[in-house]
Scaffold this active site. Structure first.
Site, PDB file in Angstrom:
ATOM      1  N   LYS A 205      -4.781  -9.455  -8.252  1.00 40.91           N
ATOM      2  CA  LYS A 205      -6.603  -9.448  -7.856  1.00 40.91           C
ATOM      3  C   LYS A 205      -7.849  -8.532  -7.697  1.00 40.91           C
ATOM      4  CE  LYS A 205      -6.574  -7.270  -3.355  1.00 40.91           C
ATOM      5  NZ  LYS A 205      -7.276  -7.679  -2.529  1.00 40.91           N
TER       6      LYS A 205
ATOM      7  N   LYS B 139     -10.920  -3.052  -5.321  1.00 42.45           N
ATOM      8  CA  LYS B 139     -12.240  -1.703  -5.364  1.00 42.45           C
ATOM      9  C   LYS B 139     -10.932  -0.745  -5.937  1.00 42.45           C
ATOM     10  CE  LYS B 139     -12.500  -2.510  -0.879  1.00 42.45           C
ATOM     11  NZ  LYS B 139     -14.014  -3.296   0.347  1.00 42.45           N
TER      12      LYS B 139
ATOM     13  N   LYS C 129       1.604  -0.987   0.275  1.00 45.56           N
ATOM     14  CA  LYS C 129       0.214   0.311  -0.427  1.00 45.56           C
ATOM     15  C   LYS C 129       0.564   1.137  -0.064  1.00 45.56           C
ATOM     16  CE  LYS C 129      -4.413  -1.144   1.737  1.00 45.56           C
ATOM     17  NZ  LYS C 129      -5.049  -1.315   2.760  1.00 45.56           N
TER      18      LYS C 129
HETATM   19  P1  AMP Z   1     -11.231  -5.376   0.697  1.00 45.85           P
HETATM   20  O1  AMP Z   1     -12.353  -5.388  -0.270  1.00 45.85           O
HETATM   21  O2  AMP Z   1     -10.145  -6.008   0.423  1.00 45.85           O
HETATM   22  O3  AMP Z   1     -11.845  -4.665   1.970  1.00 45.85           O
HETATM   23  O4  AMP Z   1     -11.723  -7.373   1.548  1.00 45.85           O
HETATM   24  C1  AMP Z   1     -13.032  -7.692   1.711  1.00 45.85           C
HETATM   25  C2  AMP Z   1     -13.017  -9.201   1.585  1.00 45.85           C
HETATM   26  O5  AMP Z   1     -13.073 -10.068   0.959  1.00 45.85           O
HETATM   27  C3  AMP Z   1     -11.720  -9.420   2.411  1.00 45.85           C
HETATM   28  O6  AMP Z   1     -12.041 -10.895   3.782  1.00 45.85           O
HETATM   29  C4  AMP Z   1     -10.944 -10.440   1.022  1.00 45.85           C
HETATM   30  O7  AMP Z   1     -10.301 -11.216   1.952  1.00 45.85           O
HETATM   31  C5  AMP Z   1     -12.388  -9.933   0.256  1.00 45.85           C
HETATM   32  N1  AMP Z   1     -11.557 -10.194  -0.591  1.00 45.85           N
HETATM   33  C6  AMP Z   1     -11.217  -9.169  -1.700  1.00 45.85           C
HETATM   34  N2  AMP Z   1     -11.065  -8.774  -2.829  1.00 45.85           N
HETATM   35  C7  AMP Z   1     -10.944 -10.105  -3.224  1.00 45.85           C
HETATM   36  C8  AMP Z   1     -10.774 -10.853  -4.396  1.00 45.85           C
HETATM   37  N3  AMP Z   1     -10.668 -10.842  -5.265  1.00 45.85           N
HETATM   38  N4  AMP Z   1     -11.091 -12.408  -3.961  1.00 45.85           N
HETATM   39  C9  AMP Z   1     -11.278 -12.880  -3.259  1.00 45.85           C
HETATM   40  N5  AMP Z   1     -11.924 -12.490  -1.927  1.00 45.85           N
HETATM   41  C10 AMP Z   1     -11.782 -10.963  -1.606  1.00 45.85           C
END
Ligand code: AMP
Ligand code: TRP
Length: 338
Positions: free
Chosen positions: A201, A204, A117
């Site tokens: 990955k 967002k 990050k």
């Molecule tokens: P975040 O969007 O980083 O706040 O992630 C929220 C949740 O979604 C966490 O449990 C992440 O591990 C999961 N997550 C985020 N991006 C992915 C992705 N591309 N594939 C699978 N899980 C994801």
């Protein structure tokens, strides 16, 4: 190994820092729904984590409603699970401070998400961003949660939570005080990749709006994004081994499988030998069928923020009862005057 003997509990958190996408759904929220019938569950919108990088205040509030509404639209039931905002339960911040004094700098220095990050600009990162995983450990352990459904990217943070729990138990001579929380990662959809780059990955923070299918996308937008998804010119292989070195193809097959409940092998048994001209429309239909209704419900809930606010505040009260008790026990163990 912890000697923890308490009940099994589930906690997870999602940051209100952008729209909910297919990766969040498959990696996290879908598991939240499956777990709520069998466990005591706490699902948290982690607004205090979000402000480790700058957030516009009005937008932060809006995004918090969006994440909570996404939980509800995807089927998390507030009668079965506590849905709340992290800042609504003071005990998270209180335990995080104590954990800041348990965790070691060397442990945090190894966190790859922090390094990714901040890039080269470490000097300008907030202190909160550095100590982010400590707050995450507090989120989990303030409920003595034993299981944490997350995507694969959270594995290292969960290891840190286990290290903090273990060190606390050891330092305060309280074996079994905290459980060593287990990540629930396995399953299709643990790592959904970008539609524009099969090696990145789905995230967002991706600058391309076409990289993610958002839960809020309508059916036409879903179809357009899938149609535009990056692929290679070859037909799909009929065996899983043939996906080797074809990251984009593997990702699309994986998404189809995760949504339809089929293995990659089954998907390839159906589509092997077909080109993307055939597979993409089938995938678009599958995504629209599963995500479309969630988007409809999401739009309905977002039009009623007072309802969502009510769910969050009620959830925060329920969660506070459990969390305050744990913090009282922690203060006792640490030697604070009651
Ligand atoms: P975040 O969007 O980083 O706040 O992630 C929220 C949740 O979604 C966490 O449990 C992440 O591990 C999961 N997550 C985020 N991006 C992915 C992705 N591309 N594939 C699978 N899980 C994801
Ligand atoms: N760090 C997690 C993410 O970026 C969000 C999070 C915060 C979390 N607290 C948590 C996940 C507690 C699981 C449990 O996705």
């Amino acid at each position: 190994m912890s000697d923890y003997k308490g009940p099994e509990r589930v906690l997870s958190g999602i940051q209100p820092s952008g729209g909910m996408h297919l990766g969040n759904y498959l990696g996290a929220i879908r598991k939240f729904v499956e777990l709520q019938d069998r466990h005591d569950c706490f699902y948290c919108v982690v607004d205090m984590h979000a402000i480790t990088v700058w957030q516009d205040p009005a937008k932060l509030r809006e995004q918090t409603f969006h994440i909570a509404a996404s939980f509800l639209a995807a089927g998390v039931d507030p009668k079965k699970a506590a849905i709340f905002h992290q800042s609504g339960v003071r005990a998270h911040a209180e335990l995080a401070w104590i954990f800041n004094c348990v965790a070691r700098l060397g442990w945090l220095d190894r966190m790859t998400q922090f390094k990714d990050k901040v890039g080269k600009d470490k000097e300008r990162a907030s202190v909160g961003l550095y100590t982010y995983p400590v707050l995450q450990a507090a989120d989990i352990l303030v409920y003595k949660a034993t299981h944490v459904p997350v995507g694969e990217d959270q594995k290292q943070h969960l290891e840190l939570s286990r290290d903090i729990a273990g060190k606390f138990n050891h330092d305060f001579d309280a074996p079994g005080f905290f459980p060593l929380p287990e990540p629930l990662i396995k399953g299709p959809g643990a790592r959904v990749m970008s539609l524009r780059d099969g090696t990145a990955k789905m995230s967002k923070s991706d600058p391309s709006a076409n990289a993610c299918v958002y839960l809020s996308d309508d059916r036409d937008t879903i179809a357009r994004k899938i149609k535009k998804a990056k692929t290679d010119p070859d037909a799909l292989p009929s065996e899983v081994a043939g996906l080797e070195g074809r990251a984009e193809a593997a990702n699309l097959v994986g998404i189809y499988g995760a949504l339809s409940g089929k293995s990659d092998a089954d998907v390839l048994a159906e589509f092997g030998g077909q080109g993307f001209g055939v597979f993409k429309p089938a995938l678009a239909e599958m995504v629209a069928e599963k995500i479309g209704p969630i988007g409809d419900e999401l739009r309905r809930l977002e039009a009623d923020p007072d309802y969502v606010r009510g769910i969050l505040c009620e959830g925060a009260q329920t969660a506070s009862v459990v969390a305050d008790k744990v913090v009282d026990e922690v203060k006792q163990a640490v030697g604070f005057v009651a």
